[in-house]
Design a protein around this motif. Sequence first.
Motif, PDB file in Angstrom:
ATOM      1  N   TYR A  92      -3.212 -54.152 -34.219  1.00 47.11           N
ATOM      2  CA  TYR A  92      -4.335 -54.785 -34.897  1.00 47.11           C
ATOM      3  C   TYR A  92      -5.507 -53.805 -34.894  1.00 47.11           C
ATOM      4  CZ  TYR A  92      -1.556 -58.912 -33.748  1.00 47.11           C
ATOM      5  OH  TYR A  92      -0.552 -59.810 -33.611  1.00 47.11           O
ATOM      6  N   LYS A  93      -6.101 -53.554 -36.049  1.00 47.13           N
ATOM      7  CA  LYS A  93      -7.259 -52.670 -36.088  1.00 47.13           C
ATOM      8  C   LYS A  93      -8.055 -52.934 -37.363  1.00 47.13           C
ATOM      9  CE  LYS A  93      -8.751 -47.936 -35.235  1.00 47.13           C
ATOM     10  NZ  LYS A  93      -8.343 -46.549 -34.935  1.00 47.13           N
ATOM     11  N   GLY A  94      -9.387 -52.901 -37.199  1.00 46.52           N
ATOM     12  CA  GLY A  94     -10.261 -53.047 -38.372  1.00 46.52           C
ATOM     13  C   GLY A  94     -10.085 -54.358 -39.092  1.00 46.52           C
ATOM     14  N   GLY A  95      -9.721 -55.411 -38.356  1.00 44.02           N
ATOM     15  CA  GLY A  95      -9.510 -56.700 -38.994  1.00 44.02           C
ATOM     16  C   GLY A  95      -8.188 -56.825 -39.718  1.00 44.02           C
ATOM     17  N   ASN A  96      -7.344 -55.809 -39.630  1.00 44.81           N
ATOM     18  CA  ASN A  96      -6.033 -55.837 -40.288  1.00 44.81           C
ATOM     19  C   ASN A  96      -4.922 -55.834 -39.244  1.00 44.81           C
ATOM     20  OD1 ASN A  96      -7.112 -55.620 -42.961  1.00 44.81           O
ATOM     21  ND2 ASN A  96      -7.525 -53.462 -42.529  1.00 44.81           N
ATOM     22  N   GLN A  97      -3.704 -56.179 -39.671  1.00 42.77           N
ATOM     23  CA  GLN A  97      -2.555 -56.168 -38.775  1.00 42.77           C
ATOM     24  C   GLN A  97      -1.416 -55.386 -39.435  1.00 42.77           C
ATOM     25  OE1 GLN A  97      -2.299 -60.370 -38.094  1.00 42.77           O
ATOM     26  NE2 GLN A  97      -1.020 -60.744 -39.893  1.00 42.77           N
ATOM     27  N   TYR A  98      -0.812 -54.495 -38.636  1.00 42.37           N
ATOM     28  CA  TYR A  98       0.167 -53.555 -39.155  1.00 42.37           C
ATOM     29  C   TYR A  98       1.478 -53.650 -38.370  1.00 42.37           C
ATOM     30  CZ  TYR A  98      -4.103 -51.456 -41.072  1.00 42.37           C
ATOM     31  OH  TYR A  98      -5.271 -51.238 -41.724  1.00 42.37           O
ATOM     32  N   LYS A  99       2.580 -53.173 -38.988  1.00 34.82           N
ATOM     33  CA  LYS A  99       3.873 -53.029 -38.317  1.00 34.82           C
ATOM     34  C   LYS A  99       4.463 -51.672 -38.679  1.00 34.82           C
ATOM     35  CE  LYS A  99       6.646 -55.370 -41.912  1.00 34.82           C
ATOM     36  NZ  LYS A  99       5.609 -55.866 -42.813  1.00 34.82           N
ATOM     37  N   ARG A 100       5.176 -51.046 -37.731  1.00 35.33           N
ATOM     38  CA  ARG A 100       5.839 -49.763 -37.992  1.00 35.33           C
ATOM     39  C   ARG A 100       7.264 -49.831 -37.479  1.00 35.33           C
ATOM     40  NH1 ARG A 100       7.273 -44.722 -36.085  1.00 35.33           N
ATOM     41  NH2 ARG A 100       6.751 -45.161 -33.914  1.00 35.33           N
ATOM     42  N   LEU A 101       8.205 -49.397 -38.291  1.00 32.51           N
ATOM     43  CA  LEU A 101       9.623 -49.431 -37.944  1.00 32.51           C
ATOM     44  C   LEU A 101       9.946 -48.349 -36.916  1.00 32.51           C
ATOM     45  CD1 LEU A 101      12.495 -50.544 -38.552  1.00 32.51           C
ATOM     46  CD2 LEU A 101      12.678 -48.710 -40.258  1.00 32.51           C
ATOM     47  N   ILE A 102      10.673 -48.748 -35.841  1.00 37.12           N
ATOM     48  CA  ILE A 102      11.244 -47.777 -34.899  1.00 37.12           C
ATOM     49  C   ILE A 102      12.587 -47.347 -35.474  1.00 37.12           C
ATOM     50  CG2 ILE A 102      12.086 -47.404 -32.568  1.00 37.12           C
ATOM     51  CD1 ILE A 102      10.073 -49.435 -31.601  1.00 37.12           C
ATOM     52  N   LEU A 103      12.728 -46.042 -35.727  1.00 33.88           N
ATOM     53  CA  LEU A 103      13.802 -45.545 -36.571  1.00 33.88           C
ATOM     54  C   LEU A 103      15.197 -45.813 -36.012  1.00 33.88           C
ATOM     55  CD1 LEU A 103      14.217 -44.021 -39.223  1.00 33.88           C
ATOM     56  CD2 LEU A 103      14.246 -41.890 -37.914  1.00 33.88           C
ATOM     57  N   SER A 104      15.401 -45.637 -34.696  1.00 32.06           N
ATOM     58  CA  SER A 104      16.753 -45.735 -34.135  1.00 32.06           C
ATOM     59  C   SER A 104      16.673 -46.047 -32.645  1.00 32.06           C
ATOM     60  CB  SER A 104      17.502 -44.408 -34.349  1.00 32.06           C
ATOM     61  OG  SER A 104      16.865 -43.371 -33.604  1.00 32.06           O
ATOM     62  N   PRO A 105      17.812 -46.446 -32.028  1.00 35.28           N
ATOM     63  CA  PRO A 105      17.809 -46.689 -30.576  1.00 35.28           C
ATOM     64  C   PRO A 105      17.384 -45.468 -29.772  1.00 35.28           C
ATOM     65  CG  PRO A 105      19.743 -47.677 -31.567  1.00 35.28           C
ATOM     66  CD  PRO A 105      19.095 -46.880 -32.644  1.00 35.28           C
ATOM     67  N   SER A 106      17.767 -44.258 -30.236  1.00 37.06           N
ATOM     68  CA  SER A 106      17.380 -43.063 -29.476  1.00 37.06           C
ATOM     69  C   SER A 106      15.874 -42.867 -29.507  1.00 37.06           C
ATOM     70  CB  SER A 106      18.096 -41.838 -30.036  1.00 37.06           C
ATOM     71  OG  SER A 106      17.746 -41.630 -31.403  1.00 37.06           O
ATOM     72  N   THR A 114       3.134 -52.989 -43.651  1.00 35.06           N
ATOM     73  CA  THR A 114       3.951 -51.866 -43.181  1.00 35.06           C
ATOM     74  C   THR A 114       3.153 -50.572 -43.238  1.00 35.06           C
ATOM     75  OG1 THR A 114       5.967 -52.948 -43.944  1.00 35.06           O
ATOM     76  CG2 THR A 114       6.067 -50.562 -43.580  1.00 35.06           C
ATOM     77  N   SER A 115       3.134 -49.829 -42.138  1.00 40.88           N
ATOM     78  CA  SER A 115       2.462 -48.535 -42.089  1.00 40.88           C
ATOM     79  C   SER A 115       3.505 -47.434 -41.885  1.00 40.88           C
ATOM     80  CB  SER A 115       1.439 -48.494 -40.952  1.00 40.88           C
ATOM     81  OG  SER A 115       0.928 -47.177 -40.798  1.00 40.88           O
ATOM     82  N   ASN A 116       3.386 -46.356 -42.685  1.00 41.11           N
ATOM     83  CA  ASN A 116       4.254 -45.184 -42.543  1.00 41.11           C
ATOM     84  C   ASN A 116       3.448 -43.938 -42.197  1.00 41.11           C
ATOM     85  OD1 ASN A 116       6.772 -46.409 -43.090  1.00 41.11           O
ATOM     86  ND2 ASN A 116       6.240 -46.492 -45.262  1.00 41.11           N
ATOM     87  N   LEU A 117       2.167 -44.130 -41.761  1.00 46.58           N
ATOM     88  CA  LEU A 117       1.306 -42.999 -41.424  1.00 46.58           C
ATOM     89  C   LEU A 117       1.307 -42.796 -39.917  1.00 46.58           C
ATOM     90  CD1 LEU A 117      -1.729 -43.629 -43.793  1.00 46.58           C
ATOM     91  CD2 LEU A 117       0.314 -42.266 -44.209  1.00 46.58           C
ATOM     92  N   VAL A 118       1.561 -41.546 -39.465  1.00 51.15           N
ATOM     93  CA  VAL A 118       1.658 -41.283 -38.033  1.00 51.15           C
ATOM     94  C   VAL A 118       0.984 -39.957 -37.701  1.00 51.15           C
ATOM     95  CG1 VAL A 118       3.808 -42.573 -37.816  1.00 51.15           C
ATOM     96  CG2 VAL A 118       3.883 -40.111 -38.262  1.00 51.15           C
ATOM     97  N   GLN A 119       0.705 -39.777 -36.401  1.00 51.99           N
ATOM     98  CA  GLN A 119       0.141 -38.519 -35.904  1.00 51.99           C
ATOM     99  C   GLN A 119       0.560 -38.359 -34.446  1.00 51.99           C
ATOM    100  OE1 GLN A 119      -4.149 -38.347 -35.716  1.00 51.99           O
ATOM    101  NE2 GLN A 119      -4.168 -36.131 -36.008  1.00 51.99           N
ATOM    102  N   VAL A 120       0.998 -37.162 -34.092  1.00 55.98           N
ATOM    103  CA  VAL A 120       1.322 -36.863 -32.695  1.00 55.98           C
ATOM    104  C   VAL A 120       0.024 -36.507 -31.977  1.00 55.98           C
ATOM    105  CG1 VAL A 120       2.645 -35.363 -31.154  1.00 55.98           C
ATOM    106  CG2 VAL A 120       3.617 -36.090 -33.346  1.00 55.98           C
TER     107      VAL A 120
END
Length: 677
Positions: free
Chosen positions: A574-588, A614-620
């Motif tokens: 949850y951020k900025g009044g919005n709610q997001y979900k991100r897919l975990i790609l695999s069991p590994s 759905t969010s597909n934006l990421v950063q390490v």
Amino acid sequence: MYYGNASVTAQQNKTAVWDENTKMVQHLSESPANGVRGHYDSTQYENDGNPYNFTGSETSTTDAEGYIAGADIFNGGDGYDYVGCGNDESLDITEKLTLEAWIRVDANASYQSIVGKGDFSSAYWFAVNPTVGHMTFYLDGVSDYNSYGASVLWNIGEWSHVVATYDSTAASGNMRIYVDGILKGSQTVLGAITSTTGDINIGNNSFYAFNGAIDEVRISNTARSVDWIVTEYNNQSSPSTFLSLASEQSYMNHFSLSGTSTHTAGNAQTITLTAINTYDSTNTTYTGDKTITMTGANTVDSNPPTFTDKDGVDVPFGSPGIITFTNGTATTAIKLYKAETAGIHITDGTYLSSADFDITVSPGIINSFSLTAPSFITSEEQFQLTFTAKDIYTNTTTDISNDTVLSINDGTISLASIGLSEFTDDGIYIANITISDIAQDKTIILAINNGSISQTQGLSIRGVSYGSSFISPQKPDISDITITDEGGYINLKNLSSNITHIAISSTPDFNNSSWEPIESKDNLLKQYTDTNLYIRLRTKQGATSDTITHSPLTLNEGDMVKTPNNFDVYIIKYKGGNQYKRLILSPSVFNSYQHLRWENIKTISQEQLDLYTTSNLVQVATDDTIYELTPMGDTGTKKMIATYNNGTLHLNQDEAIIDMDSIYEINATDKDSYILE
């Protein structure tokens, strides 16, 4: 004539005021500057005038007092002040002509041009010569005497109405001059007036300059009759004797209603309808049979409000009825049935009542009780029974005169009577009642008596019995029961063997709920919504458990979720009044995050999951690069779209603005699971 409405739109109609033969009407009431088009033609032909060479002095001005309104004063000198009105084809008149104006000669000089087309020798012009005592009407192109002078004695400084007419089709006397409505002379000539493109000029024809004031210049392409000319003169010279004004007429404006502001449901009361005129007094001319529609009150229990027509017949609100008005007033009897504040208003289809006539309608005396009981009742257990006092029209009432006595035809009831005072507040009493000594499931009859009111109500009760003795059976054990959320369902587990029925409600009073048999005691799924649930369990002996309250599943920042029958796992935030979900790609990838546990995954419905973007934006954390991920099965692609460091965002050249709130922080394993585009 109507007036007094500042918001009314303009109703000027040039074609209705001036006939098509009237080619120019210059009132000369404006005050334009030299060279400015400001003397406006009142006809449809728009032969507007531009003043020239006016000095602005008392003897040369466009801002002078005229005979009717404003006028122009010309100095008659070398300055050649004049008003040019152009050469529109509507003024190129050759067969029939009328020239007219109001003039005031201020100097005893020779020829003084009033109005003409072209110069002194072309088309037509009209002039005055006070020196020799005549007026001159000149027509170019006609035979014989094209310049006709009628003898006129002038009074310097006084106003006169002058008219010149020509009719080429008349046999004789077709060139005429009138002064103040009187024919001063005529002459017979033949032929058409010469057509020319010369301008129409007022006050000067390039040779003869007018000395004095000119007002109301008019040009027509017809020869006006003597009756027309006399009427114009009378109308303009003495309007008060030409017409008479009657007293101001009032007219219907609205209705007002009057009567008693209180009313008892079902009773009749007489109200007065008054027609009001524009002076806010009774419009006595509003008389006779009128079709009236009355509205503003509501129907209750199939009883519509009514008013009486002229024959005393009840007419429902919203329907028209005939009412007879006498000198602006009428009466009608209304009946209102719903307890409310009614805002009564009327219309005859044209006029409305100016404001609602508010009437407070009170309920009548008690006629019956309305009862609300749970859908299931168990002997020996307390339940709530709601009594609502109603009048004959089903309005809730507090008009009760006696205590209410209760009795049942079987068993024992814990409440024998309800005191009168319990209903005086709002007409409603909620009683906590226990019915005992019922051994078998049955419907018992509750009798309710209040004075002359007597009614019965059936209540379905589950009996409780052990042998021949009435005892309170033991409540079911719920200590080992577990309840879990599973994608829009709750799952009850570990139910004891003697539990046979369940009741689930969204309210703690279990209204509109019923017992349902339990088919499986190890895996009992029940669908629910995002509200608290209230659960009761019942044994085969009829004993019910305490109420179990279950709150809906709560999702928090960082929770892992999935939907039933789907293995995809998402992390929510949850951020900025919005709610997001991100897919975990695999069991590994899942296992690379050491803080994540498979047993902590929560199952939610697809509808709940769809509420998250759905969010597909990421950063390490150790990398400034922002990637856009595209999952494909257990792998996927990543694309570098921006860098972000120390609060500064740098977008790639082909990227638009991005949603910074939607960026997830991931680890290197997660990032490396995607192939760089």
